[in-house]
Motif scaffolding. Structure first.
Motif, mmCIF file in Angstrom:
data_model
loop_
_atom_site.group_PDB
_atom_site.id
_atom_site.type_symbol
_atom_site.label_atom_id
_atom_site.label_comp_id
_atom_site.label_asym_id
_atom_site.label_seq_id
_atom_site.Cartn_x
_atom_site.Cartn_y
_atom_site.Cartn_z
ATOM 1 N N ASP A 40 37.957 38.190 30.449
ATOM 2 C CA ASP A 40 37.462 38.290 29.068
ATOM 3 C C ASP A 40 36.933 36.935 28.615
ATOM 4 O OD1 ASP A 40 38.034 40.973 28.814
ATOM 5 O OD2 ASP A 40 39.986 40.650 27.848
ATOM 6 N N ARG A 82 40.011 42.821 33.501
ATOM 7 C CA ARG A 82 40.300 41.967 32.348
ATOM 8 C C ARG A 82 40.890 40.629 32.809
ATOM 9 N NH1 ARG A 82 39.885 44.571 27.609
ATOM 10 N NH2 ARG A 82 39.903 46.859 27.643
ATOM 11 N N GLU A 128 33.829 40.765 35.807
ATOM 12 C CA GLU A 128 34.236 40.987 34.429
ATOM 13 C C GLU A 128 33.966 42.410 33.968
ATOM 14 O OE1 GLU A 128 30.233 38.733 34.141
ATOM 15 O OE2 GLU A 128 31.962 38.885 35.495
ATOM 16 N N ALA A 129 33.128 43.159 34.700
ATOM 17 C CA ALA A 129 32.892 44.561 34.366
ATOM 18 C C ALA A 129 34.033 45.446 34.830
ATOM 19 C CB ALA A 129 31.578 45.038 34.986
ATOM 20 N N ARG A 164 42.752 46.283 35.135
ATOM 21 C CA ARG A 164 41.399 46.784 35.249
ATOM 22 C C ARG A 164 40.857 47.225 33.900
ATOM 23 N NH1 ARG A 164 43.418 49.415 40.290
ATOM 24 N NH2 ARG A 164 43.694 51.317 39.065
ATOM 25 N N ARG A 165 39.542 47.264 33.792
ATOM 26 C CA ARG A 165 38.885 47.681 32.551
ATOM 27 C C ARG A 165 39.174 49.136 32.207
ATOM 28 N NH1 ARG A 165 37.392 43.577 29.343
ATOM 29 N NH2 ARG A 165 36.450 41.911 30.577
ATOM 30 N N ASP A 166 39.433 49.952 33.241
ATOM 31 C CA ASP A 166 39.685 51.368 32.989
ATOM 32 C C ASP A 166 41.096 51.631 32.486
ATOM 33 O OD1 ASP A 166 41.258 51.010 35.229
ATOM 34 O OD2 ASP A 166 40.059 52.284 36.543
ATOM 35 N N ASP A 209 39.860 48.509 43.206
ATOM 36 C CA ASP A 209 39.660 49.503 42.157
ATOM 37 C C ASP A 209 39.517 50.870 42.825
ATOM 38 O OD1 ASP A 209 37.121 48.565 43.201
ATOM 39 O OD2 ASP A 209 36.175 49.855 41.714
#
Length: 272
Positions: free
Chosen positions: A249, A144, A140-141, A165-167, A97
């Motif tokens: 998720d 995905r 998981e933070a 990624r979540r972002d 990340d």
């Protein structure tokens, strides 16, 4: 990182939530062990990690894994040794990340292994691989889902790593590791879809053509994770690859965490 007990404990005191995970796949039967143990069963030094009756020891040239575990759900024993001798150690790690909260380290992407088990009785040698992931946030933070695969080709190891990624960003890694420790990025082939897992986990990989990969054998198929052997075409060659897909998720869902103790029991004593 997949321990429900660690999550329920607020992700504190990781040394109180350790496990040695063993997955054996054979022609007749498979065995799986992943018993979590507390800090009373843990002892570690710079070159040795002991948990219950199992241990990992680094000699400077080889990693010897001594196993004494019980498979779930039938408590059949898994006992013996696995010795991994690296052929290449690049000495690098890669951020997954932009902030570097999650890191992947291919410790020995090329290696030889010797398997010598008393239970189930089996002995063989072959190609090996050793890597590690570590991070400061729950997986998981930050993510995905992801797909990962590794294959051996002409004395090199190739790793393909794709993550959402979540972002909203994507991770795309395509790396070739040489026996001299070199790491060569390359442009990955197109992404293609494989069939979904039994529980609906989406599986993707990369191959030369849209029909260039097929699942030869499913090794694990759970509500959030799958592992399989692929036949794939890469660089004009047809090769075998180990592939995994992870849906974070689904992993984060409370119902899934309640299911995990059936595959991952917890033992609070000092041994088995």
């Amino acid at each position: 990182m997949f321990s429900p007990y660690y999550a329920w404990a607020g992700r504190r005191d990781p040394e109180n939530h350790c496990a040695v995970n063993v997955a054996l796949y054979g022609r007749d039967a498979d065995r799986w062990a992943m018993t979590e143990r507390g800090r009373g069963a843990l002892d570690r030094t710079q070159d040795r990690f002991t948990l219950g009756r199992s241990s990992l020891h680094w000699s400077g040239s080889a990693l010897t894994i001594t196993l004494d575990e019980r498979a779930t759900p039938h408590l059949t024993p898994i006992r013996g040794t696995v010795t991994l001798s690296p052929e290449a150690m690049p000495g690098r790690q890669f951020p997954l990340d932009p902030e570097g909260r999650h890191q992947w380290r291919p410790i020995a992407p090329l290696a030889r292994i010797e398997v010598d088990l008393d239970s189930p009785e089996t002995r063989w040698s072959g190609h090996g691989y050793l890597d590690a992931n570590h991070g400061s946030d729950p997986l998981e933070a930050g993510f995905r889902r992801w797909d990962w695969s590794r294959l051996r080709q002409d004395g090199t190891a190739t790793v393909l790593y794709d993550a959402e990624r979540r972002d909203g960003g994507d991770l795309r890694l395509a790396l070739r590791f040489g026996a001299d420790g070199t790491v060569e990025p390359f442009t990955p082939p197109p992404q293609i879809c494989l069939s979904d897992g039994f529980w609906g986990v989406r599986r993707n990989t990369r191959a030369d053509t849209s029909n260039g990969a097929a699942i030869l054998r499913v090794l694990e198929d759970s509500p959030f994770y799958t592992r399989e052997v692929l036949e794939t075409r890469l660089g004009g060659e047809r090769l075998a690859a180990i592939h995994e897909s992870l849906d974070l998720d689904r992993f984060a869902h409370p119902v899934v965490k309640l299911m995990l103790p059936f595959r991952m029991p917890r033992w609070t004593g000092r041994s088995n």
